[in-house]
Enzyme design. Structure first.
Site, PDB file in Angstrom:
ATOM      1  N   SER A  69       4.790   6.802   2.365  1.00  0.00           N
ATOM      2  CA  SER A  69       5.418   5.513   2.663  1.00  0.00           C
ATOM      3  C   SER A  69       4.767   4.423   1.821  1.00  0.00           C
ATOM      4  O   SER A  69       3.540   4.393   1.696  1.00  0.00           O
ATOM      5  CB  SER A  69       5.211   5.142   4.137  1.00  0.00           C
TER       6      SER A  69
ATOM      7  N   ASP B  63      -2.500   0.573   8.169  1.00  0.00           N
ATOM      8  CA  ASP B  63      -1.307   1.406   7.914  1.00  0.00           C
ATOM      9  C   ASP B  63      -0.156   1.066   8.855  1.00  0.00           C
ATOM     10  O   ASP B  63       0.554   1.960   9.345  1.00  0.00           O
ATOM     11  CB  ASP B  63      -1.656   2.903   8.037  1.00  0.00           C
TER      12      ASP B  63
ATOM     13  N   ASN C  83       0.849  -1.192   0.000  1.00  0.00           N
ATOM     14  CA  ASN C  83       0.000   0.000   0.000  1.00  0.00           C
ATOM     15  C   ASN C  83       0.885   1.243   0.000  1.00  0.00           C
ATOM     16  O   ASN C  83       2.021   1.194   0.482  1.00  0.00           O
ATOM     17  CB  ASN C  83      -0.866  -0.001   1.266  1.00  0.00           C
TER      18      ASN C  83
ATOM     19  N   HIS D 261       0.841   5.083   1.523  1.00  0.00           N
ATOM     20  CA  HIS D 261       0.133   5.896   2.504  1.00  0.00           C
ATOM     21  C   HIS D 261       0.799   7.276   2.542  1.00  0.00           C
ATOM     22  O   HIS D 261       2.026   7.365   2.639  1.00  0.00           O
ATOM     23  CB  HIS D 261       0.198   5.232   3.882  1.00  0.00           C
TER      24      HIS D 261
HETATM   25  C1  GRF Z   1      -2.821   8.909  -2.594  1.00  0.00           C
HETATM   26  O1  GRF Z   1      -2.527  10.085  -1.912  1.00  0.00           O
HETATM   27  C2  GRF Z   1      -2.401   7.713  -1.789  1.00  0.00           C
HETATM   28  O2  GRF Z   1      -1.274   7.940  -1.015  1.00  0.00           O
HETATM   29  C3  GRF Z   1      -3.599   7.506  -0.904  1.00  0.00           C
HETATM   30  O3  GRF Z   1      -4.707   7.811  -1.683  1.00  0.00           O
HETATM   31  C4  GRF Z   1      -4.316   8.702  -2.728  1.00  0.00           C
HETATM   32  C5  GRF Z   1      -4.698   8.052  -4.010  1.00  0.00           C
HETATM   33  O4  GRF Z   1      -4.504   8.873  -5.133  1.00  0.00           O
HETATM   34  N1  GRF Z   1      -3.571   6.161  -0.371  1.00  0.00           N
HETATM   35  P1  GRF Z   1      -4.573   8.257  -6.599  1.00  0.00           P
HETATM   36  O5  GRF Z   1      -5.940   7.592  -6.749  1.00  0.00           O
HETATM   37  O6  GRF Z   1      -3.458   7.271  -6.750  1.00  0.00           O
HETATM   38  O7  GRF Z   1      -4.438   9.432  -7.511  1.00  0.00           O
END
Ligand code: GRF
Length: 195
Positions: free
Chosen positions: A140, A149, A111, A113
């Site tokens: 991260s 997370d 993932n 985050h």
């Molecule tokens: C990103 O900021 C990611 O870190 C978080 O959700 C957002 C997703 O953006 N988990 P995208 O859909 O990849 O543009």
């Protein structure tokens, strides 16, 4: 290095800009992967159109059509398994996953985050970083474990927090880094023969 490319399934819920950065890294040769499918839990996720245009298999499993988190996760896991991926990539996938799902994909579920974990788990990370007076923030990529997370960090990217930052300006600065970070983290897993 084996001739068979690691196969990746990417899960999205919306915009899909991180998914796009991974596709671009594959397209420009930075990442030697096969993208088996992009799956969204929302039929209207904008990222699906981009994946389609790129000739990638797309699939929608609408969580609203399931009566429980467990039944949705079971259907999702079954669909992912049908692609037999080496790696499952959560890219803005806005669903809490059951322990069963996470354990099924143990060590091959990652993932991104938007914080310097272990700081600011959960939502509204940018606003919380500003309110906490942080001078540094970031993103991260981590292995997913059952606790939200919380899994081991694979790679992080850092940005400064400026005195006049808003949630939007800080989010935009972090997002630029996310788009470098996610392909780099996947490359690290491949180079270290972890997938
Ligand atoms: C990103 O900021 C990611 O870190 C978080 O959700 C957002 C997703 O953006 N988990 P995208 O859909 O990849 O543009």
């Amino acid at each position: 290095m084996s001739d068979v490319k690691p196969s990746v399934v990417i899960l999205i819920s919306g915009r899909g800009s991180n998914m796009k950065s991974i596709v671009e890294a594959r397209n420009n040769g930075e990442l030697d992967i096969e993208i088996a499918a992009v799956i969204s839990n929302r039929p209207d996720a904008a990222g699906l159109d981009y994946a389609d245009e790129q000739g990638i298999t797309t699939c929608v499993i609408d969580h609203k059509t399931f009566d429980s988190r467990e039944s949705f996760d079971e259907a999702l896991a079954e669909q992912i398994d049908s692609y037999t991926p080496n790696l499952v990539v959560l890219a803005g996938f806005m669903r809490i996953l059951t322990t069963e799902f996470v354990e099924h994909f143990s060590q091959r579920l990652i993932n991104i985050h938007p914080s310097l974990l272990p700081k600011f788990k959960g939502l509204h990370t940018h606003q919380r970083a500003i309110e906490a007076g942080e001078t540094e923030h970031g993103a991260s990529v981590h292995l997913v474990t059952p606790e939200l997370d919380d899994g081991p960090v694979i790679l992080q990217a850092r940005v400064p927090v400026l005195s006049d930052d808003t949630e939007a300006s800080l989010a935009a600065r972090v997002l630029v880094q996310e788009h470098q970070l996610y392909p780099a983290a996947i490359k690290k897993l491949i180079d270290n023969q972890l997938i």
